[in-house]
Design an enzyme around this catalytic site. Structure first.
Site: not given
Ligand code: PMP
Length: 423
Positions: A135, A212, A215, A238, A378
């Site tokens: 991401h 990270d 997910q 999430k 993203c």
């Molecule tokens: N890493 C991953 C794998 C994600 O899916 C996301 C959210 N789509 C993020 C980071 C970023 O999370 P946040 O926007 O809640 O900071």
């Protein structure tokens, strides 16, 4: 066949009772943000109604009660990922957690944090390794850190089937590597990466690991210290919790050696006009007024997940994931991204429809009450890797039913005919 009582669970999530465009909502966008059970909504409202007050400061009764709830929430959420209380820093989310690390390491590189922080300092020639499936939140902060310090970025490539190229990883992570930052689960492919193997590669060369867990935290049982990771981040919204709250896990020895990123109130011991001494972790990373009601509600969210049992949650979502891929695969013109059974997975599938833009697919599904995510999620480099600019993503959570999945598959089978694509 499911490990969860889905009807009972769905009754806990008020938003799932809504209709969208005249259809019952089939919410398949939990990868972007999950829905919230009433218990989470109630916990936040109850705090604001009965206990709202500033924490760690006031001498009055309410302030003490608020502080207790806030710190109890930290214990609950830390326990959920296997961490000790002082190993969990509140952040506004995963993005904030990764930036905190990248900027703190940058500060160490500038000499901040003294002797203890020297181990974090980067030099030109050092490498920071990420993967092609990150991401943007776990990519751009490292690009910026590399640009500020003269370190070089390397990326572990993704194989055609979506798994990481672990042979390449074994050479990319070498003696120059200081940081290995990677996602536990790709938010596009749903593949659970081989964390233990990646951590072993990093440990072999003494590199720091950053996981990270955005997910993974909502979908699989996590024990971060047992995994051996140095740092990890996740986002509350999430995992059935509210917006504006997330966690940064760090081994306490590392957190206490790392200089802070944001500075200001609540993170100091003594301040003069020219100098400040900082509290130990986690407070040294929690400058300013914290998201207290959100922390309390996030604790209610992890209590809810714990009550269901993470093994049962994972089993349910894996069942849905198989149903998604098996249902989508035979539809003419559908290409699944990362369609492999060679890796463990969470309940998420992304695909492209030949001849129809992902946004059109999304609108067509929405007209039938089916909510999916469309775009690059993203993760532009990963989409480029698969030769596409956008995809459609269906993602499940604890409340997702087989009916939701079947309605999505049914709707997708009508997409190409609707848009007049025949080839
Ligand atoms: N890493 C991953 C794998 C994600 O899916 C996301 C959210 N789509 C993020 C980071 C970023 O999370 P946040 O926007 O809640 O900071």
């Amino acid at each position: 066949e499911t490990a969860l009582d889905i009807e009972a669970i769905r009754a806990d999530f008020p938003l799932l009772a809504h209709e969208v465009n005249g259809h019952p909502l089939a919410y398949l966008d939990s990868g972007a943000t999950s829905q919230k059970p009433q218990a989470v909504i109630d916990a936040e409202v109850a705090f604001l109604t009965n206990t709202n007050s500033a924490v760690h400061r006031g001498a009055h009764t309410l302030a003490a009660e608020a502080t207790d709830l806030f710190e109890d929430a930290r214990s609950t959420v830390a326990g959920f990922v296997g961490a000790a209380d002082d190993e969990l820093v509140w952040t506004s989310g995963a993005t904030a957690g990764i930036n905190l690390l990248a900027y703190s390491i940058g500060n160490a590189t500038l000499g901040r944090g003294g002797e203890a922080a020297r181990r974090f300092a980067l030099r030109p020639g050092d490498t920071i390794v990420t993967t092609e499936s990150e991401h943007h939140a776990n990519l751009i902060p490292w690009q910026e850190l590399a640009a500020r310090t003269g370190a070089t970025l390397r990326h572990i490539p993704v194989l055609d089937d979506g798994r990481l190229d672990m042979d390449a990883a074994a050479t990319l992570v070498d003696d120059s590597t200081r940081i290995l930052a990677f996602t536990h689960v790709s938010n596009v492919l749903g593949i659970i990466n081989p964390v233990e193997d990646l951590i072993a590669l990093a440990q072999r060369v003494g590199a720091l690991t950053v996981l990270d867990a955005c997910q993974s935290a909502p979908h699989v049982a996590l024990d971060l210290p047992a995994l051996g990771v140095d740092f990890a981040v996740f986002s509350g919204h999430k995992m059935l919790g509210p917006y504006g709250i997330g966690g940064l896990y760090g081994r306490s020895e590392l957190l206490n050696a790392l200089p802070p990123f944001l500075t200001g109130g609540s993170m100091i011991t003594t301040v003069t006009l020219d100098h400040a001494d900082y509290l130990p972790a986690p407070q040294r990373f929690e400058a300013g007024t914290q998201p207290v009601s959100q922390a309390v509600a996030l604790a209610a969210a992890v209590d809810y997940l714990t009550g269901l049992g993470m093994p049962a949650v994972h089993a349910h979502e894996v069942m849905l994931e198989k149903r998604m891929r098996e249902g989508l695969r035979p539809i003419p013109g559908i290409r699944l991204l990362g369609d492999t059974d060679l890796a463990p997975r969470v309940g998420l599938a992304s695909f492209v429809v030949d001849g129809v833009h992902a946004h059109d697919v999304g609108q067509f599904l929405d007209a039938q009450g089916v909510a999916v995510r469309v775009g690059h999620h993203c993760a532009q480099p990963l989409h480029r890797r698969f030769g596409v600019t956008a995809s459609v993503r269906a993602s499940a959570s604890v409340y997702t039913s087989t009916e939701d999945v079947d309605r999505m598959i049914d709707a997708v089978s009508g997409v190409r005919a609707f848009f007049g694509v025949t080839s």
